[in-house]
Design a protein around this motif. Structure first.
Motif, PDB file in Angstrom:
ATOM      1  N   GLU A 135       0.816  -1.216   0.000  1.00  0.00           N
ATOM      2  CA  GLU A 135       0.000   0.000   0.000  1.00  0.00           C
ATOM      3  C   GLU A 135       0.848   1.264   0.000  1.00  0.00           C
ATOM      4  OE1 GLU A 135      -2.543  -0.258   3.391  1.00  0.00           O
ATOM      5  OE2 GLU A 135      -3.690  -1.971   2.606  1.00  0.00           O
ATOM      6  N   GLN A 136       2.051   1.211   0.557  1.00  0.00           N
ATOM      7  CA  GLN A 136       2.930   2.388   0.630  1.00  0.00           C
ATOM      8  C   GLN A 136       4.332   2.027   0.151  1.00  0.00           C
ATOM      9  OE1 GLN A 136       3.798   3.786   4.570  1.00  0.00           O
ATOM     10  NE2 GLN A 136       4.940   5.582   3.879  1.00  0.00           N
ATOM     11  N   LEU A 137       4.862   2.856  -0.779  1.00  0.00           N
ATOM     12  CA  LEU A 137       6.238   2.684  -1.254  1.00  0.00           C
ATOM     13  C   LEU A 137       6.913   4.047  -1.230  1.00  0.00           C
ATOM     14  CD1 LEU A 137       8.543   1.101  -2.499  1.00  0.00           C
ATOM     15  CD2 LEU A 137       7.498   1.417  -4.746  1.00  0.00           C
ATOM     16  N   ASN A 138       7.995   4.147  -0.454  1.00  0.00           N
ATOM     17  CA  ASN A 138       8.710   5.416  -0.302  1.00  0.00           C
ATOM     18  C   ASN A 138      10.122   5.270  -0.868  1.00  0.00           C
ATOM     19  OD1 ASN A 138       9.927   7.812   0.493  1.00  0.00           O
ATOM     20  ND2 ASN A 138       8.996   7.818   2.529  1.00  0.00           N
ATOM     21  N   LEU A 139      10.383   5.970  -1.974  1.00  0.00           N
ATOM     22  CA  LEU A 139      11.698   5.986  -2.628  1.00  0.00           C
ATOM     23  C   LEU A 139      12.267   7.398  -2.654  1.00  0.00           C
ATOM     24  CD1 LEU A 139      10.881   3.580  -5.584  1.00  0.00           C
ATOM     25  CD2 LEU A 139      12.623   3.166  -3.840  1.00  0.00           C
ATOM     26  N   ALA A 140      11.825   8.242  -1.755  1.00  0.00           N
ATOM     27  CA  ALA A 140      12.217   9.657  -1.767  1.00  0.00           C
ATOM     28  C   ALA A 140      13.707   9.828  -1.498  1.00  0.00           C
ATOM     29  CB  ALA A 140      11.415  10.426  -0.709  1.00  0.00           C
ATOM     30  N   ARG A 141      14.251  10.869  -2.120  1.00  0.00           N
ATOM     31  CA  ARG A 141      15.633  11.320  -1.883  1.00  0.00           C
ATOM     32  C   ARG A 141      16.664  10.213  -2.091  1.00  0.00           C
ATOM     33  NH1 ARG A 141      12.266  13.671   1.505  1.00  0.00           N
ATOM     34  NH2 ARG A 141      12.532  12.037   3.059  1.00  0.00           N
ATOM     35  N   ASN A 142      16.588   9.595  -3.266  1.00  0.00           N
ATOM     36  CA  ASN A 142      17.639   8.709  -3.731  1.00  0.00           C
ATOM     37  C   ASN A 142      18.343   9.396  -4.902  1.00  0.00           C
ATOM     38  OD1 ASN A 142      17.796   5.795  -2.446  1.00  0.00           O
ATOM     39  ND2 ASN A 142      15.638   6.404  -2.366  1.00  0.00           N
ATOM     40  N   LYS A 143      18.928   8.641  -5.799  1.00  0.00           N
ATOM     41  CA  LYS A 143      19.673   9.243  -6.908  1.00  0.00           C
ATOM     42  C   LYS A 143      19.214   8.694  -8.253  1.00  0.00           C
ATOM     43  CE  LYS A 143      23.781  10.098  -4.083  1.00  0.00           C
ATOM     44  NZ  LYS A 143      25.247   9.884  -3.922  1.00  0.00           N
ATOM     45  N   MET A 144      17.914   8.601  -8.432  1.00  0.00           N
ATOM     46  CA  MET A 144      17.355   8.022  -9.654  1.00  0.00           C
ATOM     47  C   MET A 144      16.978   9.131 -10.636  1.00  0.00           C
ATOM     48  SD  MET A 144      14.923   5.166  -7.815  1.00  0.00           S
ATOM     49  CE  MET A 144      14.075   6.428  -6.879  1.00  0.00           C
ATOM     50  N   THR A 145      17.615   9.143 -11.794  1.00  0.00           N
ATOM     51  CA  THR A 145      17.284  10.126 -12.823  1.00  0.00           C
ATOM     52  C   THR A 145      16.225   9.600 -13.777  1.00  0.00           C
ATOM     53  OG1 THR A 145      19.110   9.341 -14.198  1.00  0.00           O
ATOM     54  CG2 THR A 145      19.567  11.180 -12.703  1.00  0.00           C
ATOM     55  N   SER A 146      16.007   8.301 -13.748  1.00  0.00           N
ATOM     56  CA  SER A 146      14.972   7.693 -14.596  1.00  0.00           C
ATOM     57  C   SER A 146      14.490   6.412 -13.939  1.00  0.00           C
ATOM     58  CB  SER A 146      15.516   7.395 -15.999  1.00  0.00           C
ATOM     59  OG  SER A 146      16.579   6.452 -15.930  1.00  0.00           O
ATOM     60  N   LEU A 147      13.341   5.935 -14.385  1.00  0.00           N
ATOM     61  CA  LEU A 147      12.768   4.696 -13.872  1.00  0.00           C
ATOM     62  C   LEU A 147      12.317   3.845 -15.049  1.00  0.00           C
ATOM     63  CD1 LEU A 147      10.593   6.112 -10.942  1.00  0.00           C
ATOM     64  CD2 LEU A 147      12.606   4.651 -10.688  1.00  0.00           C
ATOM     65  N   PRO A 148      12.469   2.540 -14.958  1.00  0.00           N
ATOM     66  CA  PRO A 148      12.019   1.679 -16.058  1.00  0.00           C
ATOM     67  C   PRO A 148      10.500   1.666 -16.174  1.00  0.00           C
ATOM     68  CG  PRO A 148      12.799   0.355 -14.201  1.00  0.00           C
ATOM     69  CD  PRO A 148      13.131   1.781 -13.881  1.00  0.00           C
ATOM     70  N   GLY A 149      10.022   1.650 -17.391  1.00  0.00           N
ATOM     71  CA  GLY A 149       8.576   1.598 -17.607  1.00  0.00           C
ATOM     72  C   GLY A 149       7.981   0.343 -17.007  1.00  0.00           C
ATOM     73  N   GLY A 150       6.842   0.495 -16.361  1.00  0.00           N
ATOM     74  CA  GLY A 150       6.148  -0.641 -15.778  1.00  0.00           C
ATOM     75  C   GLY A 150       6.671  -1.095 -14.440  1.00  0.00           C
ATOM     76  N   ILE A 151       7.604  -0.331 -13.825  1.00  0.00           N
ATOM     77  CA  ILE A 151       8.204  -0.777 -12.559  1.00  0.00           C
ATOM     78  C   ILE A 151       7.181  -0.879 -11.430  1.00  0.00           C
ATOM     79  CG2 ILE A 151       8.868   1.583 -11.912  1.00  0.00           C
ATOM     80  CD1 ILE A 151      11.349   0.347 -10.555  1.00  0.00           C
ATOM     81  N   PHE A 152       6.141  -0.042 -11.473  1.00  0.00           N
ATOM     82  CA  PHE A 152       5.109  -0.088 -10.421  1.00  0.00           C
ATOM     83  C   PHE A 152       3.801  -0.701 -10.945  1.00  0.00           C
ATOM     84  CE2 PHE A 152       7.422   4.057  -9.633  1.00  0.00           C
ATOM     85  CZ  PHE A 152       8.317   3.508  -8.718  1.00  0.00           C
ATOM     86  N   ARG A 153       3.826  -1.213 -12.143  1.00  0.00           N
ATOM     87  CA  ARG A 153       2.593  -1.615 -12.821  1.00  0.00           C
ATOM     88  C   ARG A 153       1.859  -2.727 -12.090  1.00  0.00           C
ATOM     89  NH1 ARG A 153       0.524   2.105 -16.009  1.00  0.00           N
ATOM     90  NH2 ARG A 153      -0.316   1.366 -17.974  1.00  0.00           N
ATOM     91  N   SER A 154       2.575  -3.629 -11.431  1.00  0.00           N
ATOM     92  CA  SER A 154       1.926  -4.783 -10.805  1.00  0.00           C
ATOM     93  C   SER A 154       1.485  -4.525  -9.372  1.00  0.00           C
ATOM     94  CB  SER A 154       2.888  -5.979 -10.819  1.00  0.00           C
ATOM     95  OG  SER A 154       4.051  -5.694 -10.050  1.00  0.00           O
ATOM     96  N   LEU A 155       1.714  -3.307  -8.867  1.00  0.00           N
ATOM     97  CA  LEU A 155       1.370  -2.991  -7.472  1.00  0.00           C
ATOM     98  C   LEU A 155      -0.095  -2.551  -7.408  1.00  0.00           C
ATOM     99  CD1 LEU A 155       4.643  -1.072  -6.477  1.00  0.00           C
ATOM    100  CD2 LEU A 155       4.122  -3.522  -6.271  1.00  0.00           C
ATOM    101  N   ASN A 156      -0.968  -3.500  -7.505  1.00  0.00           N
ATOM    102  CA  ASN A 156      -2.390  -3.199  -7.677  1.00  0.00           C
ATOM    103  C   ASN A 156      -3.054  -2.582  -6.461  1.00  0.00           C
ATOM    104  OD1 ASN A 156      -2.473  -4.133 -10.340  1.00  0.00           O
ATOM    105  ND2 ASN A 156      -2.746  -6.255  -9.662  1.00  0.00           N
ATOM    106  N   ASN A 157      -2.485  -2.741  -5.272  1.00  0.00           N
ATOM    107  CA  ASN A 157      -3.070  -2.150  -4.067  1.00  0.00           C
ATOM    108  C   ASN A 157      -2.336  -0.895  -3.604  1.00  0.00           C
ATOM    109  OD1 ASN A 157      -5.296  -3.870  -3.456  1.00  0.00           O
ATOM    110  ND2 ASN A 157      -3.865  -5.469  -2.845  1.00  0.00           N
ATOM    111  N   LEU A 158      -1.369  -0.435  -4.389  1.00  0.00           N
ATOM    112  CA  LEU A 158      -0.573   0.726  -3.983  1.00  0.00           C
ATOM    113  C   LEU A 158      -1.450   1.970  -3.858  1.00  0.00           C
ATOM    114  CD1 LEU A 158       2.407   1.419  -3.375  1.00  0.00           C
ATOM    115  CD2 LEU A 158       2.582   2.266  -5.720  1.00  0.00           C
ATOM    116  N   GLN A 159      -1.360   2.618  -2.685  1.00  0.00           N
ATOM    117  CA  GLN A 159      -2.142   3.826  -2.412  1.00  0.00           C
ATOM    118  C   GLN A 159      -1.278   5.063  -2.238  1.00  0.00           C
ATOM    119  OE1 GLN A 159      -4.864   3.218   0.877  1.00  0.00           O
ATOM    120  NE2 GLN A 159      -5.372   1.146   0.195  1.00  0.00           N
TER     121      GLN A 159
END
Length: 527
Positions: A237-261
């Motif tokens: 339900e919760q994913l926190n990736l704040a304040r890392n060093k990611m300039t890009s993200l792969p497409g579909g990386i969160f696509r399967s997280l069906n309950n993510l709020q």
């Protein structure tokens, strides 16, 4: 002589008495309430002996303990609180006799390493708090008790019970592959504020019940994550990736997280977002993309025409402090449940009339009651380099009309250009001042609409125009009146002059007649 010796001994006895009393009183300040033993803030350097064997909760936080020795004779202990000490070592087998323990807190200490079997005897353990220590690595089997350790069947069941694990604010640089493989029931995992640069492939595989995953403030880069990094986290339900060093993200990386709020990506170096990045379920409610380097937003990410309708329930969207210079139309209209929207501190210089219309409808929204009050829509637009020329006219009108529904920060929106308007509030600039070179500000119905919303009492673009028109009309009327008065005065003066001339002519005629009448009678005869 003996007399003096006896007095000296008596004095020593008296001097010793307070020390014995103090030691006794310190032990007595630990309080016992039913089965709870409380020794908080007692400056203890060792765990007190003779703790009642029926104790179920033991509070030892805020002391000066520097190690944890073996705790025995506490067969019923369920909660052990050792937070805020100076612990740097946990002796082997320290917790082996605590078969009923389910809550263990070792946070805010100086622990740099742990033995791989430290938790193996704790078959009922569900909560482990290790945050704010100095841990730099963890044994692969620390949460599984499966490699090279002879344990009972009950102890092997330990990983299945763990539901809460907090290791944030340590010095971890890497995690062993498979470290969570047996933590099937884990619900909360916090490994934020460490120094992780990568994540092993499949590290979260098997955590199908996990609901909260916190990875903020690490050193994860774009190559640290793959499309499958979060596969299998169907209940997340919760994913926190704040304040890392990611300039890009792969497409579909969160696509399967069906309950993510709730998804927090703020403070990275993201320059763009793939169209297929977000979950397809539509359960996402909170999305924070602030403090990145996004220069634009793709319509296909947010629009309701998106086949997946990913944002049907989104209530919070923060894209502030990016580099967005234009805002797509119809985005807000598509986010029908949105109540908190922040686009402050970007590079916007103007907004189209259609976008402003969307904002107007957005501000009229009201959310469900929270603590007995209804949540009003919240919008922030300040901190952008607004160009106060003819293109800003609609924004100025919109600010006036929606003044009372905007937060104070947005009400004080200021101009960035031209130079003579820099840092001046948009609401203080009259429509006549908004020009594009020699081009005057475009007119609109609002110029002549006397019924414009002026209830807010502001001196914005609409109200100054009305006041100016009234003053101009009054000045014209005054000039007209003065002209008429002047004409009347002039006519009266001319009439008076004419009367005086006529009067003089009459007097001359009368004099002439008088002269004729006064001639001698003889002259008349001779004439």
């Amino acid at each position: 002589m003996w007399k003096y010796a006896s007095g000296f001994i008596s004095t020593l006895s008296l001097l010793a008495l307070p020390w014995r009393t103090t030691a006794y009183m310190r032990q007595e300040t630990c309080t016992v309430t039913n089965t709870e033993y409380n020794c908080r803030r007692e400056s203890l350097s060792e765990i007190p002996p003779n703790i009642p064997s029926d104790t179920t909760t033991l509070f030892l936080e805020w002391n000066q303990l520097d190690h944890v020795e073996r705790l025995s004779n506490l067969p019923e202990l369920q909660k052990l609180i050792l937070s805020h000490n100076m612990i740097n070592a946990v002796v082997e087998g320290a917790f082996d006799d605590l078969g009923e323990l389910w809550d263990l807190r070792l946070d805010n200490n100086n622990i740099s390493s742990l033995q791989m079997d430290v938790f193996c005897g704790l078959q009922n353990l569900t909560h482990i708090d290790l945050h704010s220590n100095s841990l730099w690595s963890l044994p692969k089997s620390i949460f599984s008790c499966s490699q090279g350790i002879q344990v009972t069947y009950a102890a092997e069941k330990f990983p299945d019970n763990l539901i809460y694990l907090d290791m944030h604010d340590n010095e971890l640089t890497a995690l062993s592959e498979g470290i969570f493989n047996h933590s099937y029931n884990l619900l909360y995992l916090n490994i934020g504020q460490n120094r992780l640069t990568s994540l092993p492939e499949g590290i979260f595989r098997g955590l199908g019940k996990l609901k909260h995953l916190i990875l903020n403030d690490n050193e994860l880069s774009s190559t640290s994550l793959s499309v499958t990094t979060f596969h299998g986290l169907g209940d997340l339900e919760q994913l926190n990736l704040a304040r890392n060093k990611m300039t890009s993200l792969p497409g579909g990386i969160f696509r399967s997280l069906n309950n993510l709020q709730r998804l927090d990506l703020q403070g990275n170096g993201l320059t763009s977002l793939p169209d297929t990045i977000f979950p397809i379920s539509g359960n996402l409610k909170h999305l924070d993309l602030s403090d990145n380097a996004l220069s634009s937003l793709s319509n296909s990410i947010f629009l309701p025409e998106n086949a997946f309708r990913s944002f049907d329930n989104l209530t919070f969207l923060n894209i502030s402090r990016n580099k967005i210079s234009s805002f797509p139309e119809n985005v807000i209209a598509g986010l029908s449940e949105l109540l908190d929207f922040d686009i402050s501190d970007n590079l916007l210089t103007s907004l189209s009339e259609n976008v402003l219309n969307d904002f107007t409808q957005f501000l009229a929204r009201k959310g469900g009651a929270t603590h007995g009050t209804t949540h009003q829509a919240y919008l922030r637009i300040e901190g952008n380099p607004w160009s106060c020329d003819c293109t800003l006219r609609e924004l100025g009108l919109w600010l006036n009309e929606n003044y009372n529904r905007l937060p104070p920060e947005s009400r004080s929106t200021t101009c960035s250009s031209p130079a003579h308007f820099k840092d001046k509030p948009v609401l203080e600039i009259t429509s006549n001042g908004l020009t594009c070179g020699s081009k005057p500000a475009p007119t609109s119905k609002a110029d002549t609409d006397d019924d414009s919303d002026g209830d807010n009492g502001n001196t914005g673009l609409v109200i100054p125009g009305l006041i100016g028109a009234i003053l101009a009309a009054a000045a014209a009327a005054f000039i007209c009146v003065m002209f008429c008065v002047g004409m009347i005065c002039c006519c009266r003066s001319q009439s008076k002059s004419t009367k005086q001339v006529n009067k003089k002519n009459k007097e001359k005629t009368k004099e002439k007649s008088t002269v004729v009448l006064m001639l001698p009678e003889g002259q008349k005869t001779s004439k």
